[in-house]
Motif scaffolding. Sequence first.
Motif, PDB file in Angstrom:
ATOM      1  N   MET A 187       0.839  -1.178   0.000  1.00  0.00           N
ATOM      2  CA  MET A 187       0.000   0.000   0.000  1.00  0.00           C
ATOM      3  C   MET A 187       0.886   1.245   0.000  1.00  0.00           C
ATOM      4  SD  MET A 187      -3.016   0.887  -0.124  1.00  0.00           S
ATOM      5  CE  MET A 187      -4.558   1.045   0.630  1.00  0.00           C
ATOM      6  N   LEU A 188       0.501   2.232  -0.746  1.00  0.00           N
ATOM      7  CA  LEU A 188       1.220   3.507  -0.759  1.00  0.00           C
ATOM      8  C   LEU A 188       0.798   4.346   0.438  1.00  0.00           C
ATOM      9  CD1 LEU A 188       0.825   4.450  -4.518  1.00  0.00           C
ATOM     10  CD2 LEU A 188       2.933   3.827  -3.371  1.00  0.00           C
ATOM     11  N   THR A 189       1.761   4.969   1.101  1.00  0.00           N
ATOM     12  CA  THR A 189       1.420   5.843   2.217  1.00  0.00           C
ATOM     13  C   THR A 189       0.760   7.111   1.688  1.00  0.00           C
ATOM     14  OG1 THR A 189       3.571   6.915   2.167  1.00  0.00           O
ATOM     15  CG2 THR A 189       3.350   4.979   3.588  1.00  0.00           C
ATOM     16  N   ARG A 190       0.089   7.804   2.566  1.00  0.00           N
ATOM     17  CA  ARG A 190      -0.657   9.005   2.171  1.00  0.00           C
ATOM     18  C   ARG A 190       0.248  10.048   1.513  1.00  0.00           C
ATOM     19  NH1 ARG A 190      -5.510  11.140   3.222  1.00  0.00           N
ATOM     20  NH2 ARG A 190      -6.050   9.471   4.639  1.00  0.00           N
ATOM     21  N   THR A 191       1.478  10.186   1.993  1.00  0.00           N
ATOM     22  CA  THR A 191       2.380  11.192   1.432  1.00  0.00           C
ATOM     23  C   THR A 191       2.836  10.833   0.022  1.00  0.00           C
ATOM     24  OG1 THR A 191       4.281  10.123   2.453  1.00  0.00           O
ATOM     25  CG2 THR A 191       3.257  11.908   3.684  1.00  0.00           C
ATOM     26  N   PRO A 244       7.732  14.642  -1.529  1.00  0.00           N
ATOM     27  CA  PRO A 244       8.271  13.312  -1.825  1.00  0.00           C
ATOM     28  C   PRO A 244       7.704  12.829  -3.161  1.00  0.00           C
ATOM     29  CG  PRO A 244       6.505  13.143  -0.232  1.00  0.00           C
ATOM     30  CD  PRO A 244       6.742  14.602  -0.457  1.00  0.00           C
ATOM     31  N   PRO A 245       8.260  11.780  -3.742  1.00  0.00           N
ATOM     32  CA  PRO A 245       7.685  11.253  -4.985  1.00  0.00           C
ATOM     33  C   PRO A 245       6.253  10.792  -4.733  1.00  0.00           C
ATOM     34  CG  PRO A 245       9.655  10.010  -4.341  1.00  0.00           C
ATOM     35  CD  PRO A 245       9.417  11.038  -3.309  1.00  0.00           C
ATOM     36  N   ARG A 246       5.390  11.054  -5.704  1.00  0.00           N
ATOM     37  CA  ARG A 246       3.981  10.666  -5.573  1.00  0.00           C
ATOM     38  C   ARG A 246       3.564   9.855  -6.786  1.00  0.00           C
ATOM     39  NH1 ARG A 246       0.676  15.815  -4.852  1.00  0.00           N
ATOM     40  NH2 ARG A 246       2.120  16.532  -6.422  1.00  0.00           N
ATOM     41  N   VAL A 247       2.623   8.928  -6.565  1.00  0.00           N
ATOM     42  CA  VAL A 247       2.149   8.031  -7.618  1.00  0.00           C
ATOM     43  C   VAL A 247       0.629   8.093  -7.661  1.00  0.00           C
ATOM     44  CG1 VAL A 247       2.047   5.650  -8.421  1.00  0.00           C
ATOM     45  CG2 VAL A 247       4.107   6.483  -7.291  1.00  0.00           C
ATOM     46  N   GLY A 248       0.089   8.193  -8.873  1.00  0.00           N
ATOM     47  CA  GLY A 248      -1.347   8.153  -9.077  1.00  0.00           C
ATOM     48  C   GLY A 248      -1.701   7.102 -10.101  1.00  0.00           C
ATOM     49  N   LEU A 249      -2.848   6.461  -9.932  1.00  0.00           N
ATOM     50  CA  LEU A 249      -3.291   5.409 -10.839  1.00  0.00           C
ATOM     51  C   LEU A 249      -4.558   5.827 -11.555  1.00  0.00           C
ATOM     52  CD1 LEU A 249      -2.920   2.354  -8.432  1.00  0.00           C
ATOM     53  CD2 LEU A 249      -1.290   3.140 -10.135  1.00  0.00           C
ATOM     54  N   VAL A 291      -6.555  -4.883 -10.607  1.00  0.00           N
ATOM     55  CA  VAL A 291      -5.470  -4.225 -11.339  1.00  0.00           C
ATOM     56  C   VAL A 291      -4.868  -3.112 -10.485  1.00  0.00           C
ATOM     57  CG1 VAL A 291      -4.951  -2.784 -13.360  1.00  0.00           C
ATOM     58  CG2 VAL A 291      -6.348  -4.845 -13.615  1.00  0.00           C
ATOM     59  N   LYS A 292      -5.689  -2.326  -9.812  1.00  0.00           N
ATOM     60  CA  LYS A 292      -5.185  -1.249  -8.963  1.00  0.00           C
ATOM     61  C   LYS A 292      -4.334  -1.790  -7.812  1.00  0.00           C
ATOM     62  CE  LYS A 292      -9.276   0.821  -8.708  1.00  0.00           C
ATOM     63  NZ  LYS A 292     -10.344   1.759  -8.291  1.00  0.00           N
ATOM     64  N   ARG A 293      -4.773  -2.858  -7.170  1.00  0.00           N
ATOM     65  CA  ARG A 293      -3.986  -3.453  -6.080  1.00  0.00           C
ATOM     66  C   ARG A 293      -2.616  -3.903  -6.578  1.00  0.00           C
ATOM     67  NH1 ARG A 293      -8.834  -5.980  -4.764  1.00  0.00           N
ATOM     68  NH2 ARG A 293      -8.117  -7.913  -5.735  1.00  0.00           N
ATOM     69  N   ARG A 294      -2.609  -4.564  -7.734  1.00  0.00           N
ATOM     70  CA  ARG A 294      -1.339  -5.036  -8.294  1.00  0.00           C
ATOM     71  C   ARG A 294      -0.414  -3.869  -8.635  1.00  0.00           C
ATOM     72  NH1 ARG A 294      -3.559  -9.725 -12.382  1.00  0.00           N
ATOM     73  NH2 ARG A 294      -3.936 -11.287 -10.774  1.00  0.00           N
ATOM     74  N   LEU A 295      -0.964  -2.831  -9.243  1.00  0.00           N
ATOM     75  CA  LEU A 295      -0.154  -1.678  -9.632  1.00  0.00           C
ATOM     76  C   LEU A 295       0.353  -0.907  -8.415  1.00  0.00           C
ATOM     77  CD1 LEU A 295      -2.095  -0.363 -12.733  1.00  0.00           C
ATOM     78  CD2 LEU A 295       0.113  -1.537 -12.698  1.00  0.00           C
ATOM     79  N   ARG A 296      -0.475  -0.765  -7.382  1.00  0.00           N
ATOM     80  CA  ARG A 296      -0.024  -0.088  -6.160  1.00  0.00           C
ATOM     81  C   ARG A 296       1.147  -0.826  -5.531  1.00  0.00           C
ATOM     82  NH1 ARG A 296      -5.491   1.211  -4.863  1.00  0.00           N
ATOM     83  NH2 ARG A 296      -5.666  -0.781  -3.783  1.00  0.00           N
ATOM     84  N   HIS A 297       1.038  -2.146  -5.505  1.00  0.00           N
ATOM     85  CA  HIS A 297       2.117  -2.958  -4.932  1.00  0.00           C
ATOM     86  C   HIS A 297       3.412  -2.771  -5.725  1.00  0.00           C
ATOM     87  CE1 HIS A 297       4.081  -6.279  -2.934  1.00  0.00           C
ATOM     88  NE2 HIS A 297       4.401  -6.767  -4.115  1.00  0.00           N
ATOM     89  N   HIS A 333       9.003   0.836  -6.425  1.00  0.00           N
ATOM     90  CA  HIS A 333       9.811   1.711  -7.275  1.00  0.00           C
ATOM     91  C   HIS A 333       9.930   3.132  -6.739  1.00  0.00           C
ATOM     92  CE1 HIS A 333      10.421  -1.136 -10.508  1.00  0.00           C
ATOM     93  NE2 HIS A 333       9.148  -1.474 -10.401  1.00  0.00           N
ATOM     94  N   LEU A 334       9.361   3.423  -5.579  1.00  0.00           N
ATOM     95  CA  LEU A 334       9.417   4.786  -5.045  1.00  0.00           C
ATOM     96  C   LEU A 334      10.847   5.259  -4.837  1.00  0.00           C
ATOM     97  CD1 LEU A 334       6.510   4.896  -2.460  1.00  0.00           C
ATOM     98  CD2 LEU A 334       6.716   6.210  -4.568  1.00  0.00           C
ATOM     99  N   ALA A 335      11.721   4.381  -4.400  1.00  0.00           N
ATOM    100  CA  ALA A 335      13.105   4.777  -4.132  1.00  0.00           C
ATOM    101  C   ALA A 335      13.857   5.153  -5.402  1.00  0.00           C
ATOM    102  CB  ALA A 335      13.839   3.644  -3.418  1.00  0.00           C
ATOM    103  N   SER A 336      13.445   4.619  -6.547  1.00  0.00           N
ATOM    104  CA  SER A 336      14.147   4.918  -7.794  1.00  0.00           C
ATOM    105  C   SER A 336      13.647   6.203  -8.462  1.00  0.00           C
ATOM    106  CB  SER A 336      14.012   3.745  -8.770  1.00  0.00           C
ATOM    107  OG  SER A 336      12.664   3.595  -9.175  1.00  0.00           O
ATOM    108  N   LEU A 337      12.578   6.795  -7.937  1.00  0.00           N
ATOM    109  CA  LEU A 337      12.043   8.027  -8.520  1.00  0.00           C
ATOM    110  C   LEU A 337      12.821   9.229  -8.008  1.00  0.00           C
ATOM    111  CD1 LEU A 337       8.202   7.406  -8.227  1.00  0.00           C
ATOM    112  CD2 LEU A 337       9.612   7.252 -10.277  1.00  0.00           C
ATOM    113  N   PRO A 338      13.006  10.246  -8.856  1.00  0.00           N
ATOM    114  CA  PRO A 338      13.680  11.468  -8.404  1.00  0.00           C
ATOM    115  C   PRO A 338      12.895  12.135  -7.276  1.00  0.00           C
ATOM    116  CG  PRO A 338      13.394  11.466 -10.787  1.00  0.00           C
ATOM    117  CD  PRO A 338      12.660  10.285 -10.254  1.00  0.00           C
ATOM    118  N   GLY A 339      13.533  13.020  -6.544  1.00  0.00           N
ATOM    119  CA  GLY A 339      12.996  13.638  -5.338  1.00  0.00           C
ATOM    120  C   GLY A 339      11.545  14.044  -5.337  1.00  0.00           C
TER     121      GLY A 339
END
Length: 111
Positions: free
Chosen positions: A1-5, A41-46, A61-67, A72-78
């Motif tokens: 699960m992605l954290t709120r931030t 911080p890096p943010r992700v939207g689906l 599909v959303k659960r799989r993509l969130r996981h 990959h959050l650590a590999s995203l730029p700031g």
Amino acid sequence: MLTRTHRLTDSDSFRSTVRAGRRSGSRTLVLHLGTGAGTDPPRVGLVVSKAVGNSVVRNRVKRRLRHQAREHLASLPGSAVLVVRALPAAAEASSAELADDLDRCLRKVLS
């Protein structure tokens, strides 16, 4: 699960990332990578539309993509903003196929 931030929730950020961000696509996904505010911080939207399938399929599909996105959050730029749009082929794709497509598209868009 992605954290709120790390969640992208406002429509303006989605819209600006899709319109102005770098784009990479595959059979199951389209990724858009943009930049956010300097200290965020890096943010992700689906985006998983009804074209993907009924609500059960879309949520799977959303659960799989969130996981996958969480890994990959650590590999995203700031302050990166990543929008992942699922295509109808994502409904039949396995988790491994979605992970491979996400890896491949992310490498393209980051280079």
